[in-house]
Write a protein that holds these residues in place. Structure first.
Motif, PDB file in Angstrom:
ATOM      1  N   SER A  43      11.901  13.673   6.117  1.00 41.29           N
ATOM      2  CA  SER A  43      11.478  12.450   6.814  1.00 41.29           C
ATOM      3  C   SER A  43      10.133  11.980   6.276  1.00 41.29           C
ATOM      4  CB  SER A  43      11.390  12.714   8.318  1.00 41.29           C
ATOM      5  OG  SER A  43      10.487  13.779   8.585  1.00 41.29           O
ATOM      6  N   GLY A  44       9.710  10.792   6.749  1.00 45.35           N
ATOM      7  CA  GLY A  44       8.370  10.337   6.436  1.00 45.35           C
ATOM      8  C   GLY A  44       8.286   9.059   5.630  1.00 45.35           C
ATOM      9  N   ILE A  45       7.114   8.836   5.045  1.00 45.58           N
ATOM     10  CA  ILE A  45       6.782   7.548   4.439  1.00 45.58           C
ATOM     11  C   ILE A  45       7.525   7.314   3.130  1.00 45.58           C
ATOM     12  CG2 ILE A  45       4.935   6.108   3.510  1.00 45.58           C
ATOM     13  CD1 ILE A  45       2.998   7.564   5.369  1.00 45.58           C
ATOM     14  N   VAL A  46       8.171   6.157   3.078  1.00 41.55           N
ATOM     15  CA  VAL A  46       8.790   5.679   1.837  1.00 41.55           C
ATOM     16  C   VAL A  46       8.163   4.326   1.512  1.00 41.55           C
ATOM     17  CG1 VAL A  46      10.914   4.935   0.701  1.00 41.55           C
ATOM     18  CG2 VAL A  46      10.955   6.887   2.263  1.00 41.55           C
ATOM     19  N   ILE A  47       7.742   4.172   0.262  1.00 42.30           N
ATOM     20  CA  ILE A  47       7.174   2.894  -0.205  1.00 42.30           C
ATOM     21  C   ILE A  47       8.325   2.018  -0.678  1.00 42.30           C
ATOM     22  CG2 ILE A  47       5.590   1.787  -1.827  1.00 42.30           C
ATOM     23  CD1 ILE A  47       4.190   4.538  -2.095  1.00 42.30           C
ATOM     24  N   CYS A  48       8.388   0.793  -0.160  1.00 39.81           N
ATOM     25  CA  CYS A  48       9.454  -0.141  -0.524  1.00 39.81           C
ATOM     26  C   CYS A  48       8.850  -1.389  -1.160  1.00 39.81           C
ATOM     27  CB  CYS A  48      10.249  -0.564   0.713  1.00 39.81           C
ATOM     28  SG  CYS A  48      10.914   0.805   1.677  1.00 39.81           S
ATOM     29  N   ALA A  49       9.508  -1.913  -2.178  1.00 36.78           N
ATOM     30  CA  ALA A  49       9.047  -3.130  -2.842  1.00 36.78           C
ATOM     31  C   ALA A  49       9.817  -4.329  -2.312  1.00 36.78           C
ATOM     32  CB  ALA A  49       9.241  -3.019  -4.346  1.00 36.78           C
TER      33      ALA A  49
ATOM     34  N   ILE B 112       5.314   0.953   9.047  1.00 40.12           N
ATOM     35  CA  ILE B 112       3.916   1.380   9.142  1.00 40.12           C
ATOM     36  C   ILE B 112       2.979   0.305   8.607  1.00 40.12           C
ATOM     37  CG2 ILE B 112       2.275   3.146   8.342  1.00 40.12           C
ATOM     38  CD1 ILE B 112       4.808   4.986   8.094  1.00 40.12           C
ATOM     39  N   TYR B 113       3.428  -0.375   7.557  1.00 37.80           N
ATOM     40  CA  TYR B 113       2.623  -1.437   6.949  1.00 37.80           C
ATOM     41  C   TYR B 113       3.566  -2.400   6.229  1.00 37.80           C
ATOM     42  CZ  TYR B 113      -0.420  -3.973   3.766  1.00 37.80           C
ATOM     43  OH  TYR B 113      -1.053  -4.976   3.088  1.00 37.80           O
ATOM     44  N   GLU B 114       3.197  -3.692   6.238  1.00 35.68           N
ATOM     45  CA  GLU B 114       3.996  -4.682   5.531  1.00 35.68           C
ATOM     46  C   GLU B 114       3.125  -5.849   5.100  1.00 35.68           C
ATOM     47  OE1 GLU B 114       8.083  -7.392   6.079  1.00 35.68           O
ATOM     48  OE2 GLU B 114       7.333  -6.157   7.752  1.00 35.68           O
ATOM     49  N   ASP B 115       3.302  -6.286   3.849  1.00 35.92           N
ATOM     50  CA  ASP B 115       2.697  -7.528   3.380  1.00 35.92           C
ATOM     51  C   ASP B 115       3.738  -8.258   2.540  1.00 35.92           C
ATOM     52  OD1 ASP B 115       2.656  -6.413   0.793  1.00 35.92           O
ATOM     53  OD2 ASP B 115       0.577  -5.752   0.965  1.00 35.92           O
ATOM     54  N   SER B 116       3.328  -9.207   1.725  1.00 34.81           N
ATOM     55  CA  SER B 116       4.298 -10.010   0.979  1.00 34.81           C
ATOM     56  C   SER B 116       4.910  -9.269  -0.203  1.00 34.81           C
ATOM     57  CB  SER B 116       3.651 -11.301   0.478  1.00 34.81           C
ATOM     58  OG  SER B 116       2.545 -11.012  -0.366  1.00 34.81           O
ATOM     59  N   ASN B 117       4.326  -8.121  -0.582  1.00 35.07           N
ATOM     60  CA  ASN B 117       4.809  -7.400  -1.764  1.00 35.07           C
ATOM     61  C   ASN B 117       5.428  -6.039  -1.487  1.00 35.07           C
ATOM     62  OD1 ASN B 117       4.013  -9.201  -4.024  1.00 35.07           O
ATOM     63  ND2 ASN B 117       1.958  -8.872  -3.217  1.00 35.07           N
ATOM     64  N   ILE B 118       4.911  -5.343  -0.478  1.00 33.50           N
ATOM     65  CA  ILE B 118       5.424  -4.001  -0.193  1.00 33.50           C
ATOM     66  C   ILE B 118       5.619  -3.794   1.300  1.00 33.50           C
ATOM     67  CG2 ILE B 118       4.276  -3.037  -2.238  1.00 33.50           C
ATOM     68  CD1 ILE B 118       2.430  -1.538  -0.132  1.00 33.50           C
ATOM     69  N   LEU B 119       6.298  -2.702   1.602  1.00 36.75           N
ATOM     70  CA  LEU B 119       6.545  -2.296   2.984  1.00 36.75           C
ATOM     71  C   LEU B 119       6.551  -0.773   3.006  1.00 36.75           C
ATOM     72  CD1 LEU B 119       9.282  -3.848   5.243  1.00 36.75           C
ATOM     73  CD2 LEU B 119       9.195  -1.385   4.962  1.00 36.75           C
ATOM     74  N   LEU B 120       5.878  -0.177   3.975  1.00 33.25           N
ATOM     75  CA  LEU B 120       5.909   1.276   4.169  1.00 33.25           C
ATOM     76  C   LEU B 120       6.718   1.559   5.419  1.00 33.25           C
ATOM     77  CD1 LEU B 120       2.136   2.197   3.560  1.00 33.25           C
ATOM     78  CD2 LEU B 120       3.960   1.974   1.866  1.00 33.25           C
ATOM     79  N   VAL B 121       7.728   2.389   5.287  1.00 37.56           N
ATOM     80  CA  VAL B 121       8.598   2.670   6.429  1.00 37.56           C
ATOM     81  C   VAL B 121       8.669   4.174   6.661  1.00 37.56           C
ATOM     82  CG1 VAL B 121      10.704   2.747   5.028  1.00 37.56           C
ATOM     83  CG2 VAL B 121      10.872   2.187   7.453  1.00 37.56           C
ATOM     84  N   ASN B 122       8.798   4.560   7.920  1.00 32.89           N
ATOM     85  CA  ASN B 122       8.928   5.971   8.303  1.00 32.89           C
ATOM     86  C   ASN B 122      10.413   6.314   8.352  1.00 32.89           C
ATOM     87  OD1 ASN B 122       8.583   8.553   9.264  1.00 32.89           O
ATOM     88  ND2 ASN B 122       7.832   7.933  11.283  1.00 32.89           N
ATOM     89  N   LYS B 123      10.912   6.944   7.281  1.00 30.09           N
ATOM     90  CA  LYS B 123      12.335   7.285   7.202  1.00 30.09           C
ATOM     91  C   LYS B 123      12.647   8.495   8.078  1.00 30.09           C
ATOM     92  CE  LYS B 123      14.435   9.838   3.994  1.00 30.09           C
ATOM     93  NZ  LYS B 123      15.443  10.637   4.764  1.00 30.09           N
ATOM     94  N   PRO B 124      13.646   8.382   8.955  1.00 30.82           N
ATOM     95  CA  PRO B 124      14.035   9.567   9.732  1.00 30.82           C
ATOM     96  C   PRO B 124      14.853  10.543   8.887  1.00 30.82           C
ATOM     97  CG  PRO B 124      15.320   7.636  10.408  1.00 30.82           C
ATOM     98  CD  PRO B 124      14.410   7.184   9.333  1.00 30.82           C
ATOM     99  N   ALA B 125      14.837  11.796   9.270  1.00 26.26           N
ATOM    100  CA  ALA B 125      15.687  12.782   8.615  1.00 26.26           C
ATOM    101  C   ALA B 125      17.151  12.399   8.821  1.00 26.26           C
ATOM    102  CB  ALA B 125      15.416  14.171   9.187  1.00 26.26           C
ATOM    103  N   GLY B 126      17.977  12.667   7.829  1.00 23.40           N
ATOM    104  CA  GLY B 126      19.401  12.371   7.927  1.00 23.40           C
ATOM    105  C   GLY B 126      19.803  11.063   7.286  1.00 23.40           C
TER     106      GLY B 126
END
Length: 327
Positions: A159-165, A97-111
C-alpha cells in the motif's frame, strides 16, 4: 469534418507524429497523401507534417464519418474494458494526498494492482483515467494521443503513495526524477526479530519470472541477470514483548521485491510475507509494507515549484498498530 485543437499534452509534437497516434489505423503514406491534398490542414493551411505543434493549433480532418472511424479506431470513453465498470465503482474513491495540473499523489490500498496484468484486471491506472475524465481534466478524445498514467509501481499487496502523471510534462518530469533517484521514497514495515541500528545494505538481485520471486547474492555473481541493489533501514521502535521491529526503509534502487527479499536475507522477514518466510499474525497473510512518504528535490522547474523540497505522507493502515501493539 473533424477539428482537433491542440492542448498542452500535444504541443511540441511534430504534426505527422501526432496524426500517426491519432489515426493509428492509417498508413504513413496515406497520411502524407491527405496532407498534400489538403484533406488534413493545420490552422486552415496546407502542411507537410514536419511542423511542430503549439497549444491552440487547429487540425482539421476532412474525412467522411465512415473513413474517420476506420482510421481513428473505436475509442472507449474510459480505459476500462466493457463489463468492468462495476469493479471500478467498487474500488470507490481513493485518498488523494496531493493534486495539481501535472501530477497527483494517491494512497493506494493493498490488494489493488498498479497496472493491468491482463485485460480483465482493474488497476490504479484505470481509476486514474476514469477520475480525470469524469473531473473534466482530460477528454476522451485526448486519450487518443495521451493517457495519464502512474509513474512508480507498487506490488498489488503493498500500500501507500503512488505518483501519477496527469500531463505529458508531469510524466516526463517524474520519469526523470525517478530515474535519477532524486525523489526519496520511504516505506514502513514490521519485521520479525530485532533490528537494533540503522544500516545500508547492498547486494545483487535476480528475479525468477516463472516463480515471481527474487533471490539476492551478497557477492557480485558476474551474471547479467543480476542487478545491483541498495536499501537503507532505520529502526523506529522495538517490541520486546512480541519480538517485532517497526522499520522505516529508504529505497535507493528500485527493483522488484527488493525490500522484501533484502529483509528476508537478513533473517528479519516482513510480517505476513509468506513468500519470503514471514509470519502470519492477526490474519495478515501478505507483506505488511507501506510507502509512507515521498520527498521531492529542492531544485525543480517553475511548473513544479509548489512541490519542490516538500514531503508528502500517507499514514500507515490500522493493521500496523494492531499487530505491533497486540497483547
Amino acid at each position: 469534418m473533424k477539428e482537433i485543437v491542440i492542448g498542452k499534452n500535444e504541443e511540441n509534437k511534430r504534426l505527422d507524429s501526432f496524426l500517426k497516434s491519432y489515426l493509428p489505423n492509417a498508413s504513413s503514406g496515406f497520411l502524407y497523401k491527405m496532407l498534400r491534398k489538403k484533406s488534413i490542414t493545420l490552422n486552415d493551411k496546407k502542411a507537410d507534417g514536419k511542423e511542430k505543434l503549439s497549444k491552440g493549433d487547429s487540425i482539421k480532418i476532412f474525412f467522411s464519418d465512415e473513413t474517420f472511424d476506420k482510421f481513428h479506431g473505436k475509442q472507449s470513453s474510459h480505459s476500462v474494458e466493457e463489463g468492468n465498470f462495476k469493479a471500478l465503482k467498487a474500488l470507490g474513491p481513493l485518498e488523494i494526498i496531493y493534486e495539481d495540473s501535472n501530477i497527483l499523489l494517491v494512497n493506494k490500498p493493498a490488494g489493488v494492482l498498479s497496472q493491468k496484468s491482463k485485460p480483465s484486471d482493474i488497476s490504479l491506472n484505470d481509476w486514474l483515467i476514469d477520475y480525470l475524465v469524469k473531473k473534466g481534466d482530460i477528454s476522451t478524445d485526448e486519450l487518443g494521443t495521451f493517457k495519464p498514467s502512474i509513474c512508480n509501481r507498487l506490488d498489488r499487496n503493498t500500500s501507500g503513495i503512488v505518483i501519477c502523471a496527469k500531463s505529458l510534462l508531469g510524466a516526463r518530469t517524474m520519469s526523470e526524477l525517478l530515474k535519477d533517484r532524486t525523489v526519496d521514497k520511504y516505506y514502513r514495515t514490521i519485521v520479525s526479530g530485532k533490528i537494533g541500528k540503522s544500516s545500508k545494505l547492498s547486494g545483487f538481485l535476480f528475479k525468477d519470472e516463472k516463480k515471481n520471486k527474487v533471490f539476492i547474492s551478497q557477492e557480485d555473481p558476474h551474471d547479467t541477470r543480476y542487478s545491483y541493489i541498495e536499501t537503507e533501514f532505520v529502526p523506529l521502535e522495538y517490541s520486546s514483548k512480541n519480538n517485532l521491529t517497526l522499520l522505516e526503509v529508504k529505497l535507493i534502487t528500485g527493483k522488484p521485491h527488493q525490500i522484501r527479499a533484502h529483509l528476508a536475507d537478513q533473517k528479519t522477514p516482513i510480517i505476513g510475507d509468506v513468500k519470503y518466510g514471514g509470519k502470519v499474525i492477526a490474519g495478515q497473510n501478505f507483506q505488511l509494507l507501506h510507502c509512507y512518504r515521498v520527498r521531492f528535490p529542492k531544485e525543480m522547474s517553475i511548473e513544479f515549484s509548489d512541490i519542490a523540497g516538500k514531503e508528502y505522507i500517507a499514514e500507515c493502515p490500522e493493521i500496523f498498530d494492531k499487530i505491533f501493539r497486540r497483547g
